[in-house]
Design a protein around this motif. Structure first.
Motif, PDB file in Angstrom:
ATOM      1  N   ASN A 254       0.797  -1.251  -0.015  1.00 58.77           N
ATOM      2  CA  ASN A 254       0.067  -0.080  -0.100  1.00 58.77           C
ATOM      3  C   ASN A 254       0.844   1.090   0.030  1.00 58.77           C
ATOM      4  OD1 ASN A 254      -2.377  -1.537  -0.048  1.00 58.77           O
ATOM      5  ND2 ASN A 254      -2.410  -1.416   2.297  1.00 58.77           N
ATOM      6  N   LYS A 255       1.927   1.225   0.662  1.00 61.86           N
ATOM      7  CA  LYS A 255       2.903   2.325   0.768  1.00 61.86           C
ATOM      8  C   LYS A 255       3.538   2.591  -0.486  1.00 61.86           C
ATOM      9  CE  LYS A 255       7.082   3.889   3.215  1.00 61.86           C
ATOM     10  NZ  LYS A 255       7.880   3.653   4.279  1.00 61.86           N
TER      11      LYS A 255
ATOM     12  N   GLU B  88       7.452  -6.183  -7.119  1.00 60.42           N
ATOM     13  CA  GLU B  88       7.393  -5.669  -8.472  1.00 60.42           C
ATOM     14  C   GLU B  88       6.849  -4.343  -8.968  1.00 60.42           C
ATOM     15  OE1 GLU B  88       5.632 -10.082 -10.435  1.00 60.42           O
ATOM     16  OE2 GLU B  88       4.223  -8.553  -9.859  1.00 60.42           O
ATOM     17  N   ILE B  89       5.974  -3.686  -8.054  1.00 59.38           N
ATOM     18  CA  ILE B  89       5.379  -2.456  -8.470  1.00 59.38           C
ATOM     19  C   ILE B  89       6.539  -1.321  -8.316  1.00 59.38           C
ATOM     20  CG2 ILE B  89       4.560  -1.909  -5.888  1.00 59.38           C
ATOM     21  CD1 ILE B  89       1.975  -1.072  -7.283  1.00 59.38           C
TER      22      ILE B  89
ATOM     23  N   GLN C 235       3.425   5.850  -3.131  1.00 58.20           N
ATOM     24  CA  GLN C 235       4.495   6.558  -3.502  1.00 58.20           C
ATOM     25  C   GLN C 235       4.549   6.806  -5.051  1.00 58.20           C
ATOM     26  OE1 GLN C 235       7.389   4.514  -1.580  1.00 58.20           O
ATOM     27  NE2 GLN C 235       7.460   5.647   0.417  1.00 58.20           N
ATOM     28  N   LEU C 236       4.127   5.599  -5.665  1.00 57.49           N
ATOM     29  CA  LEU C 236       4.289   5.398  -7.164  1.00 57.49           C
ATOM     30  C   LEU C 236       3.349   6.554  -7.884  1.00 57.49           C
ATOM     31  CD1 LEU C 236       5.648   4.428  -9.869  1.00 57.49           C
ATOM     32  CD2 LEU C 236       4.056   2.534  -9.501  1.00 57.49           C
TER      33      LEU C 236
ATOM     34  N   LYS D 275      -1.470   7.201 -13.779  1.00 56.96           N
ATOM     35  CA  LYS D 275      -2.293   7.121 -12.581  1.00 56.96           C
ATOM     36  C   LYS D 275      -3.545   6.033 -12.859  1.00 56.96           C
ATOM     37  CE  LYS D 275      -1.247  11.122  -9.818  1.00 56.96           C
ATOM     38  NZ  LYS D 275      -1.739  12.308  -9.156  1.00 56.96           N
ATOM     39  N   LYS D 276      -4.178   6.404 -13.872  1.00 54.67           N
ATOM     40  CA  LYS D 276      -5.448   5.664 -14.423  1.00 54.67           C
ATOM     41  C   LYS D 276      -4.859   4.095 -14.791  1.00 54.67           C
ATOM     42  CE  LYS D 276      -9.333   5.551 -17.828  1.00 54.67           C
ATOM     43  NZ  LYS D 276      -9.980   6.060 -18.890  1.00 54.67           N
ATOM     44  N   SER D 277      -3.592   4.047 -15.505  1.00 58.41           N
ATOM     45  CA  SER D 277      -3.115   2.685 -16.076  1.00 58.41           C
ATOM     46  C   SER D 277      -2.889   1.892 -14.800  1.00 58.41           C
ATOM     47  CB  SER D 277      -2.093   2.928 -16.971  1.00 58.41           C
ATOM     48  OG  SER D 277      -2.480   3.536 -18.091  1.00 58.41           O
ATOM     49  N   LEU D 278      -2.203   2.529 -13.904  1.00 57.21           N
ATOM     50  CA  LEU D 278      -1.704   1.933 -12.678  1.00 57.21           C
ATOM     51  C   LEU D 278      -2.858   1.552 -11.782  1.00 57.21           C
ATOM     52  CD1 LEU D 278       0.570   1.332 -10.491  1.00 57.21           C
ATOM     53  CD2 LEU D 278       0.123   3.550  -9.462  1.00 57.21           C
TER      54      LEU D 278
END
Length: 230
Positions: free
Chosen positions: A163-164, A229-230, A168-169, A178-181
């Motif tokens: 979640n953190k 991964e993220i 941050q990303l 942001k939408k893709s993420l």
């Protein structure tokens, strides 16, 4: 871990025999007393159970040794009032830490014949603080309940970090990114939930307390992988 269980044939073995966790716990009377004779009060034995999720061995100082008859007409060795499985018990002999079950000629699997004098990290240990926490936690309490509690705590740590790092990303991305993420994360959550259902359904067919921390570990690995991964 889950796929290794399935493709190595453990699923079939456990479903049909139901004794994988206790390889050499309940044994013949002569074997139990011979094992007891090889264990010296005041000495140290080592407990190491890879199938249970152990990543390092644990020293146990021997205060008391007993042999007791079980309900199934077999016998079991008790150390400090706790029943032991000889498959996961090592004693020092001729300068080497040797598997007690193998010394007695008992057929066991998924355990090494000898232990190194050096404690090593688990193969899945990435050096991440949560991996280090899990290894130390399990070294302190290698009981099934203790290992399960350690894995559940590690799971929560990975989930919190996921979640953190997600936040941050997201904070450095433009609106389209942001939408893709967000879409990718929502798809991953569906994947995670489906994997959790699969894990629960498969482990429901297993018998033996050793599978409790293993099931928790499979759940943890899914979240851990996404976090890295993220």
């Amino acid at each position: 871990m889950l796929r290794k269980l399935i493709f190595s044939g453990v699923f079939f073995f456990v479903a049909t025999a139901g004794v994988f966790a206790d390889q050499a716990a309940w044994i013949e009377k002569s074997e139990a007393y011979k094992a007891a004779e090889m264990i010296n009060p005041g000495a140290v034995l080592r407990r190491y159970c890879p199938p249970c999720g152990d990543t390092v061995w644990t020293d146990v100082t021997i205060r008391q040794i007993k042999v007791k008859k079980t309900d199934t007409q077999s016998y079991q060795v008790f150390i400090n009032e706790k029943g032991i499985d000889l498959a996961y018990t090592y004693i020092e002999k001729n300068g080497k830490w040797m598997n007690l079950a193998m010394l007695l000629g008992l057929k066991v699997s998924d355990v090494p014949e000898f232990l190194s004098d050096q404690k090593t990290s688990a193969p899945g240990n990435t050096g991440h603080p949560t991996d280090q926490f899990l290894e130390k936690c399990m070294a302190k309490d290698s009981t099934t309940l203790g290992m399960t509690d350690c894995v559940n705590k590690a799971y929560q740590r990975w989930d919190d970090e996921l979640n953190k790092v997600y936040k941050q990303l997201r904070s450095v991305l433009n609106p389209d990114q942001k939408k893709s993420l967000k879409n990718a994360q929502l798809k991953w959550i569906k994947y995670r939930d489906s994997e959790f259902v699969l894990i629960e359904n498969i482990y429901a067919s297993f018998q033996g307390s050793m599978f409790t921390p293993m099931r928790a570990g499979d759940r943890m690995e899914i979240v851990k992988k996404r976090t890295l991964e993220i």
